[in-house]
Enzyme design. Structure first.
Site, PDB file in Angstrom:
ATOM      1  N   HIS A 166      -0.930  26.678  55.049  1.00 25.36           N
ATOM      2  CA  HIS A 166      -0.552  25.267  55.023  1.00 25.36           C
ATOM      3  C   HIS A 166       0.950  25.176  55.262  1.00 25.36           C
ATOM      4  CE1 HIS A 166      -0.251  26.535  50.678  1.00 25.36           C
ATOM      5  NE2 HIS A 166       0.990  26.170  50.950  1.00 25.36           N
TER       6      HIS A 166
HETATM    7  C1  T46 Z   1       2.653  27.404  48.646  1.00 28.83           C
HETATM    8  C2  T46 Z   1       2.245  28.825  48.547  1.00 28.83           C
HETATM    9  C3  T46 Z   1       3.396  29.764  48.770  1.00 28.83           C
HETATM   10  C4  T46 Z   1      -1.158  23.457  40.753  1.00 28.83           C
HETATM   11  O1  T46 Z   1      -1.913  22.867  39.958  1.00 28.83           O
HETATM   12  N1  T46 Z   1       0.190  23.355  40.612  1.00 28.83           N
HETATM   13  C5  T46 Z   1       1.065  24.011  41.432  1.00 28.83           C
HETATM   14  O2  T46 Z   1       2.291  23.872  41.257  1.00 28.83           O
HETATM   15  C6  T46 Z   1       0.521  24.840  42.475  1.00 28.83           C
HETATM   16  C7  T46 Z   1       1.448  25.589  43.400  1.00 28.83           C
HETATM   17  C8  T46 Z   1      -0.837  24.935  42.594  1.00 28.83           C
HETATM   18  N2  T46 Z   1      -1.662  24.261  41.733  1.00 28.83           N
HETATM   19  C9  T46 Z   1      -3.119  24.420  41.882  1.00 28.83           C
HETATM   20  C10 T46 Z   1      -3.739  23.862  43.138  1.00 28.83           C
HETATM   21  C11 T46 Z   1      -4.952  24.739  43.342  1.00 28.83           C
HETATM   22  O3  T46 Z   1      -6.022  24.238  42.576  1.00 28.83           O
HETATM   23  O4  T46 Z   1      -3.410  25.818  41.901  1.00 28.83           O
HETATM   24  C12 T46 Z   1      -4.528  26.080  42.733  1.00 28.83           C
HETATM   25  C13 T46 Z   1      -4.225  27.150  43.782  1.00 28.83           C
HETATM   26  O5  T46 Z   1      -3.259  26.606  44.728  1.00 28.83           O
HETATM   27  P1  T46 Z   1      -3.298  26.964  46.299  1.00 28.83           P
HETATM   28  O6  T46 Z   1      -4.681  27.175  46.753  1.00 28.83           O
HETATM   29  O7  T46 Z   1      -2.502  25.893  46.996  1.00 28.83           O
HETATM   30  O8  T46 Z   1      -2.493  28.358  46.326  1.00 28.83           O
HETATM   31  P2  T46 Z   1      -1.843  29.091  47.580  1.00 28.83           P
HETATM   32  O9  T46 Z   1      -1.461  30.448  47.094  1.00 28.83           O
HETATM   33  O10 T46 Z   1      -2.669  28.998  48.795  1.00 28.83           O
HETATM   34  O11 T46 Z   1      -0.478  28.254  47.874  1.00 28.83           O
HETATM   35  C14 T46 Z   1       0.554  28.274  46.913  1.00 28.83           C
HETATM   36  C15 T46 Z   1       1.134  26.871  46.731  1.00 28.83           C
HETATM   37  O12 T46 Z   1       0.102  25.950  46.419  1.00 28.83           O
HETATM   38  C16 T46 Z   1       1.817  26.381  47.976  1.00 28.83           C
HETATM   39  O13 T46 Z   1       2.584  25.223  47.672  1.00 28.83           O
HETATM   40  O14 T46 Z   1       3.561  27.053  49.386  1.00 28.83           O
HETATM   41  O15 T46 Z   1       1.596  29.156  47.314  1.00 28.83           O
END
Ligand code: T46
Length: 138
Positions: free
Chosen positions: A55
């Site tokens: 993303h």
């Molecule tokens: C990014 C990369 C480097 C939250 O509730 N609060 C938060 O601050 C974050 C970052 C995530 N979440 C929740 C949202 C999802 O339910 O945690 C879960 C996993 O997040 P996500 O699938 O977006 O994780 P990544 O590793 O794909 O991405 C993350 C960050 O979301 C994103 O901002 O830049 O790490």
């Protein structure tokens, strides 16, 4: 600081204070962080072969660093792409707004810390690559 060919991305060399007791890195707004820190989160326990990210953020600016282990982050501004291996706690990657990023090749012990300039906001995510390209090139 090393500027990458990808807009909004640079590698920061963090100030590591080491003595006979070990090492310490302090993250403060202004230096070495290029923004006011509003949020921190970390990723760990990543199974072999797992890939995360895929993303861009419309406005968020972040810095990523591996506190233990290593991983690779691919950054892409819609024109240029670069792979950055984060493999020491003294090295950080700034990821600017409108930079598509993908994380992979985590070592089993990897702890990836992200510090960000804004609270969590799902509306700030662009999760479709074609939409990202359209926005990045407009
Ligand atoms: C990014 C990369 C480097 C939250 O509730 N609060 C938060 O601050 C974050 C970052 C995530 N979440 C929740 C949202 C999802 O339910 O945690 C879960 C996993 O997040 P996500 O699938 O977006 O994780 P990544 O590793 O794909 O991405 C993350 C960050 O979301 C994103 O901002 O830049 O790490």
């Amino acid at each position: 600081m090393t500027q990458l060919p990808v807009n909004g991305c640079q590698i920061l060399t963090l100030p590591v204070r080491s003595d006979e007791r070990g090492s310490l890195v302090a993250l403060e707004a202004g230096a070495p962080l290029p923004f006011e820190l509003k949020r921190a989160y970390y990723i760990f326990g990543t199974p072999a072969g797992a890939e995360r990210g895929f993303h861009a953020h419309r406005a968020l600016i972040q810095c990523a660093m591996c506190l233990a282990g290593a991983c690779t982050i691919t950054v892409d501004d819609g024109s240029e792409r670069a792979d950055v291996r984060l493999d020491t706690p003294g090295k950080a990657l700034e990821i600017g707004a409108m930079v598509w990023h993908e994380m992979r090749d985590f070592t089993p012990d990897a702890v990836l810390l992200l510090v960000a300039d804004a609270p969590y906001d799902e509306c700030d995510y662009v999760r479709d690559y074609d939409e990202f390209l359209r926005l990045a090139r407009s």
